[in-house]
Design a protein around this motif. Structure first.
Motif, PDB file in Angstrom:
ATOM      1  N   THR A 260      41.683  38.598-113.904  1.00  0.00           N
ATOM      2  CA  THR A 260      41.395  40.282-114.155  1.00  0.00           C
ATOM      3  C   THR A 260      39.868  40.117-114.291  1.00  0.00           C
ATOM      4  N   THR A 261      38.874  39.539-114.653  1.00  0.00           N
ATOM      5  CA  THR A 261      37.736  39.586-114.628  1.00  0.00           C
ATOM      6  C   THR A 261      36.962  39.670-113.200  1.00  0.00           C
ATOM      7  N   LEU A 262      37.590  38.908-112.348  1.00  0.00           N
ATOM      8  CA  LEU A 262      37.162  38.916-110.746  1.00  0.00           C
ATOM      9  C   LEU A 262      37.617  40.220-110.293  1.00  0.00           C
ATOM     10  N   GLY A 263      38.656  40.531-110.649  1.00  0.00           N
ATOM     11  CA  GLY A 263      39.616  41.617-109.988  1.00  0.00           C
ATOM     12  C   GLY A 263      38.976  42.851-109.880  1.00  0.00           C
ATOM     13  N   VAL A 264      37.917  43.060-111.140  1.00  0.00           N
ATOM     14  CA  VAL A 264      37.207  44.169-111.073  1.00  0.00           C
ATOM     15  C   VAL A 264      36.303  44.509-110.275  1.00  0.00           C
ATOM     16  N   SER A 265      35.626  43.549-109.587  1.00  0.00           N
ATOM     17  CA  SER A 265      34.729  43.630-108.313  1.00  0.00           C
ATOM     18  C   SER A 265      35.277  43.937-107.388  1.00  0.00           C
ATOM     19  N   ALA A 266      36.785  43.121-107.110  1.00  0.00           N
ATOM     20  CA  ALA A 266      37.439  43.587-105.786  1.00  0.00           C
ATOM     21  C   ALA A 266      37.930  44.991-105.770  1.00  0.00           C
ATOM     22  N   ALA A 267      38.278  45.412-106.956  1.00  0.00           N
ATOM     23  CA  ALA A 267      38.901  46.848-106.952  1.00  0.00           C
ATOM     24  C   ALA A 267      37.439  47.897-106.813  1.00  0.00           C
ATOM     25  N   ILE A 268      36.495  47.502-107.027  1.00  0.00           N
ATOM     26  CA  ILE A 268      35.208  48.546-106.921  1.00  0.00           C
ATOM     27  C   ILE A 268      34.999  48.458-105.483  1.00  0.00           C
ATOM     28  N   LEU A 269      34.880  47.316-104.868  1.00  0.00           N
ATOM     29  CA  LEU A 269      34.473  47.096-103.330  1.00  0.00           C
ATOM     30  C   LEU A 269      35.810  47.901-102.584  1.00  0.00           C
ATOM     31  N   GLY A 270      37.143  47.795-102.935  1.00  0.00           N
ATOM     32  CA  GLY A 270      38.212  48.356-102.258  1.00  0.00           C
ATOM     33  C   GLY A 270      38.017  50.054-102.371  1.00  0.00           C
ATOM     34  N   GLU A 271      37.667  50.399-103.380  1.00  0.00           N
ATOM     35  CA  GLU A 271      37.605  51.688-103.688  1.00  0.00           C
ATOM     36  C   GLU A 271      36.324  52.590-102.909  1.00  0.00           C
ATOM     37  N   THR A 272      35.238  51.665-102.902  1.00  0.00           N
ATOM     38  CA  THR A 272      34.186  51.937-102.306  1.00  0.00           C
ATOM     39  C   THR A 272      34.044  52.276-100.788  1.00  0.00           C
ATOM     40  N   GLY A 273      35.047  50.984-100.201  1.00  0.00           N
ATOM     41  CA  GLY A 273      35.196  51.081 -98.820  1.00  0.00           C
ATOM     42  C   GLY A 273      36.278  52.268 -98.371  1.00  0.00           C
ATOM     43  N   LEU A 274      37.544  52.615 -99.306  1.00  0.00           N
ATOM     44  CA  LEU A 274      37.837  53.534 -98.700  1.00  0.00           C
ATOM     45  C   LEU A 274      37.216  54.960 -98.754  1.00  0.00           C
ATOM     46  N   SER A 275      36.493  55.141 -99.858  1.00  0.00           N
ATOM     47  CA  SER A 275      35.718  56.419 -99.881  1.00  0.00           C
ATOM     48  C   SER A 275      34.745  56.512 -98.721  1.00  0.00           C
ATOM     49  N   PHE A 276      33.994  55.412 -98.408  1.00  0.00           N
ATOM     50  CA  PHE A 276      33.062  55.339 -97.368  1.00  0.00           C
ATOM     51  C   PHE A 276      33.560  55.706 -96.068  1.00  0.00           C
ATOM     52  N   ILE A 277      34.916  55.545 -95.505  1.00  0.00           N
ATOM     53  CA  ILE A 277      35.639  55.864 -94.554  1.00  0.00           C
ATOM     54  C   ILE A 277      36.194  57.204 -94.612  1.00  0.00           C
ATOM     55  N   GLY A 278      36.109  57.911 -95.873  1.00  0.00           N
ATOM     56  CA  GLY A 278      36.585  59.137 -95.917  1.00  0.00           C
ATOM     57  C   GLY A 278      38.304  59.177 -96.481  1.00  0.00           C
ATOM     58  N   PHE A 279      38.686  58.250 -96.735  1.00  0.00           N
ATOM     59  CA  PHE A 279      40.335  58.042 -97.498  1.00  0.00           C
ATOM     60  C   PHE A 279      40.115  57.852 -98.901  1.00  0.00           C
ATOM     61  N   GLY A 280      39.055  57.804 -99.563  1.00  0.00           N
ATOM     62  CA  GLY A 280      39.032  57.697-100.972  1.00  0.00           C
ATOM     63  C   GLY A 280      38.906  58.671-101.755  1.00  0.00           C
ATOM     64  N   ILE A 281      37.807  58.773-102.763  1.00  0.00           N
ATOM     65  CA  ILE A 281      37.328  59.912-103.465  1.00  0.00           C
ATOM     66  C   ILE A 281      36.480  60.706-102.872  1.00  0.00           C
ATOM     67  N   GLN A 282      36.873  62.377-102.737  1.00  0.00           N
ATOM     68  CA  GLN A 282      36.137  63.154-101.968  1.00  0.00           C
ATOM     69  C   GLN A 282      35.732  64.239-102.934  1.00  0.00           C
ATOM     70  N   TYR A 283      35.014  65.299-102.383  1.00  0.00           N
ATOM     71  CA  TYR A 283      34.778  66.360-103.112  1.00  0.00           C
ATOM     72  C   TYR A 283      36.140  66.982-103.842  1.00  0.00           C
ATOM     73  N   PRO A 284      35.997  67.513-105.175  1.00  0.00           N
ATOM     74  CA  PRO A 284      34.773  67.846-106.072  1.00  0.00           C
ATOM     75  C   PRO A 284      34.404  66.518-107.047  1.00  0.00           C
ATOM     76  N   GLN A 285      34.468  65.467-106.542  1.00  0.00           N
ATOM     77  CA  GLN A 285      34.189  64.085-107.116  1.00  0.00           C
ATOM     78  C   GLN A 285      33.287  63.497-106.261  1.00  0.00           C
ATOM     79  N   VAL A 286      32.651  62.183-106.767  1.00  0.00           N
ATOM     80  CA  VAL A 286      31.783  61.550-105.921  1.00  0.00           C
ATOM     81  C   VAL A 286      31.833  59.959-106.472  1.00  0.00           C
TER      82      VAL A 286
END
Length: 337
Positions: A260-286
């Motif tokens: 679970t502890t190591l899964g936190v970093s994997a989830a953060i990287l997954g969300e960051t990657g999706l948001s970077f290519i435009g398929f994750g969190i977008q406006y009005p959030q950041v």
């Protein structure tokens, strides 16, 4: 009782007496008379031997590891920045200062301003908040799903034909999710959920991250159900849910905590990657991914600060996870007191 095969003569008895009698043997006699070699009384007034519980023992092992301290300090600093930073900073993540667009760090804009006039520090702190929530929430939900599927599959696998059928169905479900291209499905569902709350990223990421953990938990459960105490509980008619929660989960809790502890970093990287290519969190959030999305290669201050924050967050979590694994592993050299 005397051994009939061990019959000694009088000469052997005399030799044995001379070898063990202090008066007949000057070496033994001198050792007995030496006050430095005599048995001394145990000082009962000294400190008693400390008895450590398992939790206290793990805490001491964890804190003895320098990596744990480095990870905790970095992680605590980032959490405090994410909480206090937006409260004391004068700019918000969507406030524009077009007059200072594409300018470097200054006393007014600590990380600088991107080409759209948005303050990079304010957006980085807001993205850090969301990344922390998504990372922790996804790791917890992933562990729950893996526990539910893996332990049930491993527990019922030995219960005749019906148990084998349920186990086979759950294993096929795991294999199905493993072969599905998760990144394509995430891109497919993302546009439909863009207008929803950013919390939708938690179940979406967890839905495609629990399979490998479930396979490991299933294998570990299959080994535990063959132990004597689990079989005794089953023969005594104990409820299977009680057996799994009292006898199986506590014995694999160490591995679950580490995963679970190591899964936190994997989830953060997954969300960051999706948001970077435009398929994750977008406006009005950041998020940190959307901050990095607005990079300008000719202006390093537009991407170096958020990249450093992201790297520090992931590294700190991995350092704490590695230290926790060493503390829980009895064969590790760093776990010795």
């Amino acid at each position: 009782m005397t051994n009939p095969n061990d019959i000694r003569g009088t000469d052997d008895a005399s030799a044995l007496r001379r070898a063990t009698d202090p008066e007949a043997n000057p070496v033994i006699g001198s050792a007995v008379d030496d006050p430095d070699l005599r048995d001394t009384e145990v000082d009962e007034s000294g400190p008693a031997i400390e008895s450590l519980s398992r939790g206290e023992l793990l805490r001491r092992r964890f804190l003895r590891n320098p990596s744990a301290w480095i990870g905790m300090i970095i992680f605590a600093a980032l959490v405090l920045m994410a909480i206090i930073g937006p409260m004391v900073y004068q700019y918000g993540p969507f406030e524009r200062d077009l007059r200072n667009a594409l300018t470097g760090p200054s006393p007014y804009h600590w990380f600088g301003v991107n080409e759209n006039g948005l303050d990079i520090f304010a957006r980085t702190m807001q993205g850090l908040r969301i990344s922390l929530v998504i990372g922790i929430g996804t790791a917890v939900l992933t562990t729950f799903l893996a526990l539910l599927v893996g332990i049930v599959a491993g527990y019922v696998s030995h219960k005749g034909k019906s148990g084998a059928f349920v186990d086979g169905a759950l294993v096929n479900l795991i294999n199905l999710f493993l072969v599905i291209p998760s990144i394509l499905l995430l891109m497919l569902f993302s546009p439909a959920l863009q207008q929803a709350s950013w919390l939708w990223m938690i179940p979406l990421l967890a839905g495609f991250a629990w399979m490998l953990t479930a396979r490991v938990l299933r294998a570990m459960t299959q080994q535990l159900v063959r132990t004597e105490y689990v079989e005794a509980a089953r023969f005594m008619g104990v409820n299977p849910i009680v057996t799994m929660t009292r006898h199986i989960i506590p014995n694999i809790a160490s591995w679950i905590i580490i995963d679970t502890t190591l899964g936190v970093s994997a989830a953060i990287l997954g969300e960051t990657g999706l948001s970077f290519i435009g398929f994750g969190i977008q406006y009005p959030q950041v998020s940190l991914g959307t901050v990095l999305q607005d990079y300008n290669i000719s202006a390093p201050y537009t991407w170096i600060p958020p990249a450093v924050v992201l790297a520090a967050l992931v590294i700190s979590i991995n350092l704490m996870g590695e230290a926790l694994r060493d503390a829980l592993d009895p064969t590790s050299g760093s776990s010795r007191i």
